[in-house]
Design an enzyme around this catalytic site. Structure first.
Site, PDB file in Angstrom:
ATOM      1  N   LYS A   1       0.768  -1.084   0.039  1.00 42.12           N
ATOM      2  CA  LYS A   1       0.132  -0.007   0.038  1.00 42.12           C
ATOM      3  C   LYS A   1       0.876   1.242  -0.035  1.00 42.12           C
ATOM      4  O   LYS A   1       2.074   1.258   0.666  1.00 42.12           O
ATOM      5  CB  LYS A   1      -0.865  -0.052   1.174  1.00 42.12           C
ATOM      6  CG  LYS A   1      -1.946  -1.239   1.232  1.00 42.12           C
ATOM      7  CD  LYS A   1      -2.968  -0.886   0.229  1.00 42.12           C
ATOM      8  CE  LYS A   1      -4.195  -1.870   0.356  1.00 42.12           C
ATOM      9  NZ  LYS A   1      -5.290  -1.594  -0.583  1.00 42.12           N
TER      10      LYS A   1
ATOM     11  N   LYS B   1     -13.561  -7.171  -8.039  1.00 45.78           N
ATOM     12  CA  LYS B   1     -14.203  -7.582  -6.722  1.00 45.78           C
ATOM     13  C   LYS B   1     -15.670  -7.786  -6.866  1.00 45.78           C
ATOM     14  O   LYS B   1     -16.570  -6.795  -7.227  1.00 45.78           O
ATOM     15  CB  LYS B   1     -13.791  -6.502  -5.774  1.00 45.78           C
ATOM     16  CG  LYS B   1     -12.316  -6.461  -5.575  1.00 45.78           C
ATOM     17  CD  LYS B   1     -12.348  -5.264  -4.348  1.00 45.78           C
ATOM     18  CE  LYS B   1     -10.704  -5.051  -3.851  1.00 45.78           C
ATOM     19  NZ  LYS B   1     -10.408  -3.987  -3.170  1.00 45.78           N
TER      20      LYS B   1
HETATM   21  O1  OSB Z   1      -7.771  -1.844  -2.273  1.00 44.90           O
HETATM   22  O2  OSB Z   1      -7.595  -3.827  -2.619  1.00 44.90           O
HETATM   23  C1  OSB Z   1      -7.887  -2.980  -1.683  1.00 44.90           C
HETATM   24  C2  OSB Z   1      -8.592  -4.498   1.767  1.00 44.90           C
HETATM   25  C3  OSB Z   1      -9.695  -3.871   2.059  1.00 44.90           C
HETATM   26  C4  OSB Z   1     -10.217  -2.777   1.246  1.00 44.90           C
HETATM   27  C5  OSB Z   1      -9.584  -2.453   0.030  1.00 44.90           C
HETATM   28  C6  OSB Z   1      -8.363  -3.135  -0.511  1.00 44.90           C
HETATM   29  C7  OSB Z   1      -7.888  -4.281   0.413  1.00 44.90           C
HETATM   30  C8  OSB Z   1      -6.718  -4.950   0.232  1.00 44.90           C
HETATM   31  C9  OSB Z   1      -6.730  -6.388   1.059  1.00 44.90           C
HETATM   32  O3  OSB Z   1      -5.840  -4.686  -0.410  1.00 44.90           O
HETATM   33  C10 OSB Z   1      -6.788  -7.347  -0.057  1.00 44.90           C
HETATM   34  C11 OSB Z   1      -6.945  -8.769   0.798  1.00 44.90           C
HETATM   35  O4  OSB Z   1      -5.929  -9.346   1.081  1.00 44.90           O
HETATM   36  O5  OSB Z   1      -8.084  -9.124   0.934  1.00 44.90           O
HETATM   37 MG    MG Z   2      -6.929  -1.776  -4.302  1.00 43.44          MG
END
Ligand code: OSB
Ligand code: MG
Length: 375
Positions: free
Chosen positions: A163, A262
């Site tokens: 991140k 997603k």
């Molecule tokens: O932006 O992909 C994202 C988790 C919560 C909300 C948004 C994101 C994420 C992650 C974690 O990056 C992904 C995971 O391991 O579930």
């Molecule tokens: Mg993301």
């Protein structure tokens, strides 16, 4: 089928370690587990909206309201022949894709259990295992980040996502890249830049990244197009792709070269598969994103990611990367080749650990068709 009962469980589960992104730091993960019953069988779904509207506008609170007041009455009054009918059935409700997706998932599971077919088979996935990586939150400093990455590599993850946010981007990425010159590496900004501030990301273009995920605002396809035109590295959109139409328009204008899919973000698995099919037809690689799901949503992600267009590793890590105790009896473990095995049982192929569910539950409601339908 006629749905006769919906049980909603609002959960708050402690994460094994805090997860920090450009939109905040979390020590717990909220979700809503939905049980939909018909003909004495019940199906499980997970609504991935979190406590705060940091990633998207939906929250567990808004989803709770929308499920009870608007989705439940439409579901109870309909004769449902396939979970694929759900997007159309719920189309009078504008927005709220995560609430809709949670309900749709429960109907996929229910249908699979009634027919004795796995979700993977219903969606058309073939692979027995899917390649996965891990999403690493912001750490206190680059040295700490390298240590955390090191531990995940030792666990066997072969693709790392870090991140980033303004002020914590190039330095963090350089540190990981210098420490591990050969790994599959990508970054995720979660909409924390503008076209102007994203100029600071240009050095990332020489760090051999798989992709740069969602640098700019959710509602901004056009500036992503401008930014993509100045980068060799593919941009990947997450937050911005909220529907099949957005996916088509993003590809038409080359706002990205890769798509993160997603199901929760796009209103469910039916829409997710349509976006996958569109991307295949345009030669655009896709991968399955994650929302720190419980074993319920993780099972759905694995089935989705087994479709042929999912050619990049997903954010679908092992259960123990997220929770000390998950709410499913099935625990997902990492295989030595950085993959996870797709469940084969009917529907999602998972069952609930009632004790764990109840222990993490902060409120529960049972809705029945009689409550809503006045004859
Ligand atoms: O932006 O992909 C994202 C988790 C919560 C909300 C948004 C994101 C994420 C992650 C974690 O990056 C992904 C995971 O391991 O579930
Ligand atoms: Mg993301």
């Amino acid at each position: 089928m006629k749905i006769t009962k919906l049980a909603l469980h609002h959960l708050s589960m402690p994460l094994v370690s805090p997860f920090e992104t450009s939109f905040g730091r979390a020590e717990e993960r909220e979700s809503i587990i939905i049980e939909a019953s018909a003909e004495g069988i019940s199906g499980l779904g997970e609504c991935v909206a979190d406590r705060d509207p940091g990633y998207a506008y939906e929250t567990s609170g808004t989803a709770w309201l929308i499920l009870q007041e608007f989705i439940a009455p439409l579901i109870f009054s309909a004769e449902i022949s396939s979970p694929q009918d759900i997007p159309e059935l719920l189309s009078p409700i504008r927005g709220h894709p995560m609430a809709k997706a949670g309900l749709e998932m429960a109907l996929w599971d229910l249908t699979g259990k009634m027919e004795g077919v796995s979700l993977q088979a219903m969606l058309g996935g073939k692979r027995k295992t899917v390649p996965v990586g891990v999403s690493v939150g912001l750490q206190s400093c680059p040295e700490e980040l390298v240590e955390v990455v090191n531990a995940y590599l030792a666990d066997g993850y072969q693709r790392i996502k870090i991140k980033i946010k303004p002020g914590r981007d190039v330095g963090d990425t350089v540190a990981v890249r210098l420490a591990y010159t050969d790994i599959l590496l990508q970054v995720d900004a979660n909409s924390s830049y503008t076209l102007d501030s994203a100029q600071s990301l240009l050095p990332l273009d020489d760090m051999d990244l798989l992709l740069i995920e969602q640098p700019l605002a959710e509602d901004d396809l056009w500036d992503h197009r401008t930014l993509q035109s100045s980068l060799k590295t593919p941009l990947c959109l997450d937050e911005s792709i909220v529907s099949l139409r957005h996916a088509r328009q993003a590809l038409e204008m080359t706002a990205c070269r890769i798509v993160n899919i997603k199901a929760g973000r796009v209103g469910g698995l039916t829409n997710a598969v349509k976006i996958h099919n569109l991307c295949i037809s345009k030669g655009i690689p896709v991968w399955c994103g994650g929302m720190l799901e419980t074993g319920v949503g993780r099972a759905a992600n694995l089935a989705l990611a087994s479709l042929p267009g999912f050619t990049l590793p997903g954010d679908i890590s092992a259960s123990n990367r997220y929770y000390r105790q998950d709410i499913t009896n099935e625990i997902f473990a990492l295989n030595p080749d950085s993959s996870i095995t797709v469940p084969e049982g009917a529907g999602l192929g998972v069952s609930i650990n009632r004790d764990a569910l109840d222990k993490n539950c902060i409120r529960k409601v049972i809705l029945t068709a009689e409550d809503y339908i006045c004859e």
